[in-house]
Design an enzyme around this catalytic site. Sequence first.
Site, PDB file in Angstrom:
ATOM      1  CE1 TYR A  55      -5.203   0.722   5.337  1.00  0.00           C
ATOM      2  CE2 TYR A  55      -4.332  -1.434   5.895  1.00  0.00           C
ATOM      3  CZ  TYR A  55      -4.241  -0.053   5.924  1.00  0.00           C
ATOM      4  OH  TYR A  55      -3.163   0.551   6.545  1.00  0.00           O
ATOM      5  CG  HIS A 120      -5.861   3.889  10.251  1.00  0.00           C
ATOM      6  ND1 HIS A 120      -6.543   3.071   9.394  1.00  0.00           N
ATOM      7  CD2 HIS A 120      -4.678   4.129   9.645  1.00  0.00           C
ATOM      8  CE1 HIS A 120      -5.791   2.829   8.332  1.00  0.00           C
ATOM      9  NE2 HIS A 120      -4.661   3.462   8.454  1.00  0.00           N
TER      10      HIS A 120
HETATM   11  N1  LIG Z   1      -1.090   3.318   9.235  1.00  0.00           N
HETATM   12  C1  LIG Z   1      -1.198   3.898   8.071  1.00  0.00           C
HETATM   13  O1  LIG Z   1      -1.694   5.033   7.943  1.00  0.00           O
HETATM   14  C2  LIG Z   1      -0.684   3.179   6.853  1.00  0.00           C
HETATM   15  C3  LIG Z   1      -0.506   3.886   5.635  1.00  0.00           C
HETATM   16  C4  LIG Z   1      -0.002   3.194   4.550  1.00  0.00           C
HETATM   17  C5  LIG Z   1       0.302   1.841   4.654  1.00  0.00           C
HETATM   18  N2  LIG Z   1       0.085   1.159   5.819  1.00  0.00           N
HETATM   19  C6  LIG Z   1       0.368  -0.293   5.951  1.00  0.00           C
HETATM   20  O2  LIG Z   1       1.696  -0.547   5.501  1.00  0.00           O
HETATM   21  C7  LIG Z   1       1.685  -1.509   4.444  1.00  0.00           C
HETATM   22  C8  LIG Z   1       2.836  -1.281   3.492  1.00  0.00           C
HETATM   23  O3  LIG Z   1       2.810   0.002   2.921  1.00  0.00           O
HETATM   24  P1  LIG Z   1       2.317   0.289   1.421  1.00  0.00           P
HETATM   25  O4  LIG Z   1       1.430  -0.794   0.939  1.00  0.00           O
HETATM   26  O5  LIG Z   1       1.793   1.690   1.435  1.00  0.00           O
HETATM   27  O6  LIG Z   1       3.649   0.377   0.571  1.00  0.00           O
HETATM   28  P2  LIG Z   1       4.994  -0.489   0.368  1.00  0.00           P
HETATM   29  O7  LIG Z   1       4.942  -1.747   1.109  1.00  0.00           O
HETATM   30  O8  LIG Z   1       6.104   0.464   0.592  1.00  0.00           O
HETATM   31  O9  LIG Z   1       4.957  -0.727  -1.191  1.00  0.00           O
HETATM   32  C9  LIG Z   1       3.996  -1.510  -1.808  1.00  0.00           C
HETATM   33  C10 LIG Z   1       4.285  -1.459  -3.302  1.00  0.00           C
HETATM   34  O10 LIG Z   1       5.579  -2.000  -3.560  1.00  0.00           O
HETATM   35  C11 LIG Z   1       5.508  -3.077  -4.484  1.00  0.00           C
HETATM   36  N3  LIG Z   1       6.472  -4.092  -4.023  1.00  0.00           N
HETATM   37  C12 LIG Z   1       6.400  -4.853  -2.898  1.00  0.00           C
HETATM   38  N4  LIG Z   1       7.494  -5.637  -2.788  1.00  0.00           N
HETATM   39  C13 LIG Z   1       8.265  -5.363  -3.870  1.00  0.00           C
HETATM   40  C14 LIG Z   1       9.514  -5.848  -4.321  1.00  0.00           C
HETATM   41  N5  LIG Z   1      10.196  -6.768  -3.638  1.00  0.00           N
HETATM   42  N6  LIG Z   1      10.007  -5.354  -5.486  1.00  0.00           N
HETATM   43  C15 LIG Z   1       9.330  -4.419  -6.186  1.00  0.00           C
HETATM   44  N7  LIG Z   1       8.146  -3.910  -5.815  1.00  0.00           N
HETATM   45  C16 LIG Z   1       7.616  -4.385  -4.653  1.00  0.00           C
HETATM   46  C17 LIG Z   1       4.074  -3.541  -4.442  1.00  0.00           C
HETATM   47  O11 LIG Z   1       3.677  -4.007  -5.697  1.00  0.00           O
HETATM   48  P3  LIG Z   1       3.380  -5.570  -6.013  1.00  0.00           P
HETATM   49  O12 LIG Z   1       2.115  -5.898  -5.317  1.00  0.00           O
HETATM   50  O13 LIG Z   1       3.314  -5.557  -7.485  1.00  0.00           O
HETATM   51  O14 LIG Z   1       4.548  -6.344  -5.492  1.00  0.00           O
HETATM   52  C18 LIG Z   1       3.307  -2.268  -4.116  1.00  0.00           C
HETATM   53  O15 LIG Z   1       3.073  -1.523  -5.303  1.00  0.00           O
HETATM   54  C19 LIG Z   1       0.287  -1.301   3.834  1.00  0.00           C
HETATM   55  O16 LIG Z   1      -0.109  -2.327   2.971  1.00  0.00           O
HETATM   56  C20 LIG Z   1      -0.542  -1.151   5.081  1.00  0.00           C
HETATM   57  O17 LIG Z   1      -0.799  -2.412   5.680  1.00  0.00           O
HETATM   58  C21 LIG Z   1      -0.376   1.826   6.931  1.00  0.00           C
END
Ligand SMILES: NC(=O)c1ccc[n+]([C@@H]2O[C@H](COP(=O)([O-])OP(=O)(O)OC[C@H]3O[C@@H](n4cnc5c(N)ncnc54)[C@H](OP(=O)(O)O)[C@@H]3O)[C@@H](O)[C@H]2O)c1
Length: 297
Positions: A55, A120
């Site tokens: 990241y 990862h």
């Molecule tokens: N291992 C892997 O391959 C992998 C892949 C993807 C992700 N991850 C991990 O998982 C974490 C979470 O997944 P993600 O970041 O992909 O997606 P997510 O948590 O499903 O969604 C994040 C998005 O949702 C919005 N959001 C968050 N809370 C909200 C709420 N209460 N109401 C409305 N919108 C909201 C955020 O925008 P705002 O900032 O505007 O709130 C952002 O655009 C990542 O950050 C990472 O640490 C791991």
Amino acid sequence: MTIQSIQLKDGSFIPKGGVGTWEMGENEFEEELEVESIYKSIELGVRLIDTAEMYGEGGAERVAGKAIQKAISNGIVKREDLYIVSKVYPFNAGRKNIFNSCENSIKRLGVGYLDLYLLHWRGRIPLKETVSCMEQLVKEKKIRRWGVSNFDVEDMEELLSIRNKDNEKIGENCVVNQVLYHIASREADTELIKFGIPLMAYSPLARAGTIVRQGSIFKNKLLLKLKEKYNCTIFQIMLAFVHSKPNVITIPKSTHINHLCENYDVLSDKIKLSEEDLKLLDEEFPAPTERRPIDMI
Ligand SMILES: NC(=O)c1ccc[n+]([C@@H]2O[C@H](COP(=O)([O-])OP(=O)(O)OC[C@H]3O[C@@H](n4cnc5c(N)ncnc54)[C@H](OP(=O)(O)O)[C@@H]3O)[C@@H](O)[C@H]2O)c1
């Protein structure tokens, strides 16, 4: 209210909810907001922070490190109260690079050790070599325990069969598999969950609904009805569904204080769906009846 923990097979406990950091540390103009968002999460009561060397090419770990140091120096938490998860790139997950990668992650985070270190995703380095390195990192106290990410059924079977030269099943020391899991992507429910290894659900909000295949989630009648019933948002209903799963840890990401508070209300069980409503959601967004490959982003 606090976030509950679940027990891992090494006997330790892991918070059932945390925060993600993907896309942080990529742009210096966003840094202050990102540090504040992680700091605010800790202030709210979040203890698990998920990050990765990928990241922002270390940028997210640096941002998380700043928030952690601020929270520690302001007396909000001690290091041992936190649960820090980071991930190694697959191409660094061999004897040649992993020790450096891990050390660099620890330094960027400023935490002394990682609570959990994940591969990862699967790459070309033999799994046995990665597992043996992970075990060495545990012995050296650089990490407390290790796991994997984006591992589907065949990868898990291979992992669990790995033994060391003393014939010990060291692959079984994997404590977590972090996979994509949200209300509209439940591939992991068919087979992966049966391994009994807790899943860490990434993208639990389907990246704010943008990766839902079946069309707009915002028009779904059941979600609209439940959001009215619980006086909350559709995202909180989506998160509460994932959070209701017993062997699942979840790590929504946000840089907005109002969203962090909304997510915390779900993770700390202030907003909790009834069994009846969970059943309705399960029927509306069913897990596949036959195994399909897990989604990955
Ligand atoms: N291992 C892997 O391959 C992998 C892949 C993807 C992700 N991850 C991990 O998982 C974490 C979470 O997944 P993600 O970041 O992909 O997606 P997510 O948590 O499903 O969604 C994040 C998005 O949702 C919005 N959001 C968050 N809370 C909200 C709420 N209460 N109401 C409305 N919108 C909201 C955020 O925008 P705002 O900032 O505007 O709130 C952002 O655009 C990542 O950050 C990472 O640490 C791991």
